[in-house]
Structures are given as structure tokens and as C-alpha cells.
Design a protein around this motif. Sequence first.
Motif, PDB file in Angstrom:
ATOM      1  N   UNK A 123     -21.187  36.410  24.631  1.00 44.58           N
ATOM      2  CA  UNK A 123     -21.105  38.126  24.463  1.00 44.58           C
ATOM      3  C   UNK A 123     -21.831  38.532  23.791  1.00 44.58           C
ATOM      4  N   UNK A 124     -22.539  39.522  23.820  1.00 41.29           N
ATOM      5  CA  UNK A 124     -22.609  40.130  22.294  1.00 41.29           C
ATOM      6  C   UNK A 124     -22.021  40.464  21.895  1.00 41.29           C
TER       7      UNK A 124
ATOM      8  N   UNK B  67     -18.587  26.774  23.042  1.00 38.00           N
ATOM      9  CA  UNK B  67     -17.807  28.046  23.509  1.00 38.00           C
ATOM     10  C   UNK B  67     -18.324  29.244  23.587  1.00 38.00           C
ATOM     11  N   UNK B  68     -19.157  29.844  22.594  1.00 41.02           N
ATOM     12  CA  UNK B  68     -19.666  31.479  22.263  1.00 41.02           C
ATOM     13  C   UNK B  68     -21.223  31.562  21.961  1.00 41.02           C
ATOM     14  N   UNK B  69     -21.606  30.644  21.869  1.00 41.77           N
ATOM     15  CA  UNK B  69     -22.924  30.829  22.368  1.00 41.77           C
ATOM     16  C   UNK B  69     -23.983  29.589  22.556  1.00 41.77           C
TER      17      UNK B  69
ATOM     18  N   UNK C 212     -26.042  38.236  17.058  1.00 43.09           N
ATOM     19  CA  UNK C 212     -25.797  36.674  16.340  1.00 43.09           C
ATOM     20  C   UNK C 212     -26.241  37.233  15.668  1.00 43.09           C
ATOM     21  N   UNK C 213     -26.349  35.554  14.445  1.00 44.56           N
ATOM     22  CA  UNK C 213     -26.815  35.655  13.050  1.00 44.56           C
ATOM     23  C   UNK C 213     -27.670  34.397  12.665  1.00 44.56           C
ATOM     24  N   UNK C 214     -27.863  34.206  11.637  1.00 41.81           N
ATOM     25  CA  UNK C 214     -28.658  33.313  11.405  1.00 41.81           C
ATOM     26  C   UNK C 214     -27.710  32.578  10.098  1.00 41.81           C
TER      27      UNK C 214
END
Length: 308
Positions: free
Chosen positions: A40-41, A23-25, A78-80
Amino acid sequence: MDVVVPGEGIVHLTNQHFKTRGGEGDVYFKGQTVYKIYFDHKAAPPAAKMQELAVLKHPQIVVPDQPIFNSRQNKLVGFTMRRLDDVEPLCKLFTKAFRQRQKISDRDVLALVKQLHDLISFIHQHHILVVDLNELNFLLGGDKLFAIDTNSYQTPSFPATAIMPHIADVHCGNKFSETTDWFSFGIVSFQMFTGIHPYKGTNPDFDDIPKDGRLLERMRRNVSVLNSKTTVPAICQLSVIPQGLLAWYAAVFEGGKRLNPPDNYEVSAVQIITPLRSIPVSGGFTIRQIFQFDSEIIDVVCDAGNCI
């Protein structure tokens, strides 16, 4: 797609690395690292929140690791995080077929519930709230339970903004606390034991309410599967729940109490009241000793003859 990760430099992500879309990415797997790229960044957790989540150093809690920037290194996208293999969504545990296929016993379920309990306690010890403590935000890997989607947690500087309605405490509005986390734990853990949401089943007092609104209304009125008027599928066996924890469920779901779950699931400060003995006396009366306690009775809650 090229992205930049501090300490790694430019990382090239292709369709070969694509895993799923949420839903987010989008989520990519490359080696033992997961890359989550937001649609959405602006929704990506800032570095400051990632730092506050970093205190959750636990092998079964997956927190954001490094921020991900676009190739120009001027926008957080984003993130890892570390990769988990051979895991399943916790909600699969709610089905009898999955348990039979995986040879998961009632004793195994109890051990997983205790793991969930311990994970939440650990998170609270670091002044962080789970908030959206639903069955999709935990993964089952063998005999281990893993907490994921921790970027949505409420940290000291960053309040949570979302929660799934079916695990939200309707009596607390949008005020999140450790107590609301424990209410959600009750909802999820009850389903782990029985396969049914504690406010499902059929109750004749709610027949005049549209089906899509019954669960919420029963949560408002504290009418659960433990209510004497509620009927549930035969697969729902309350006997698999330890007595101390069952008493806590009754206090929370039926009594409307907001209590932390007992540490000892067999024995609880919340006790189910059952008659011990009756003493005939003159005048046609009978004195019945209901229960005896070593400390003060705080409250008594009764419904349709069932008391706690």
C-alpha cells in the motif's frame, strides 16, 4: 520493476534482487542498498518523517535513507536503507540451542542487553520513541545489536500507530512515552537473559482463564514469573540477571511501577529487601532491622512475603 531514487535515477529491480516479503511490502537487495517497496503506497513514510528520523545518526540504527518513487516519479512507494549482512533476528537469542551453537555466554548476553539499553537511551535523547520495541525489530550481528524497522518509530510530527500486544504496557492504553518504551525493553531484555516472557510460566490463579488470554490477564494483574506461585521451566535461570536489574524487573512486572532501568545493573535505587539482623528486647518482642538507606524510602511493595 523500475523505480526512481533521488541521486541514483532509475533503478531496475528484478527477481534476482528480491530478498523477502514482509507484512508491509517487498524487500530487495542490490549492492549494499536495501529497497523496501510497500504493498500500500500510502503506508510509505513521507519524506518529512524520514527527515525527522535522520537525526538518529548511529552505526547500529538503520534509518530510511532515500525515498523511492515509481517510474513516473509522481508517487512515493518506499525507501532505501543500508544493508546489513550476517545478521539474525534477536529472538533467536531466546533459545538455548542458538546460544550454544553461536557460543554466546551469559556475559555476552549482558553486553547485548546493555547495548539495547544504550540504543533506546540514544533514541530518546532525540525526542523519538521506538514504541513497537519487539524482538523482531532488532538484529544480532556478532557482538552487535542493530535497530531496524525504524520507519515505525514515533517522531515529533508523526505519532506511532501500532505495537505488538506481548510487549505493550496494558496499563497505559495507547499513550506512548519513554516509560512505555522502557516497559517493552524490560519484556525483551528479560527474555534475552532467561529465554522466557516474564508473564509466561504457570500460575494456578489463572487456570480458569483460557490459555490465549492468560498472558494479557497476568500483565493486567502484575503477576509475573517472579511471583511465588508461578512455576517456570528449569531452563529459566534468574541467577544470570544482575541483582540491580532483577530488582527493577520485580518493581515493574510485579509491583506495577513504571521506572527507568538502572544505569548500574549491579546496584539499583530499587532494592530487594532482606533481613540484616534481629535484636531481642524485653516483653517477648524482637526488633528486626530490615534494611537501611541513605535517602528516603519512596514505597514498599510486597507479595507473598517477597518485598522490594
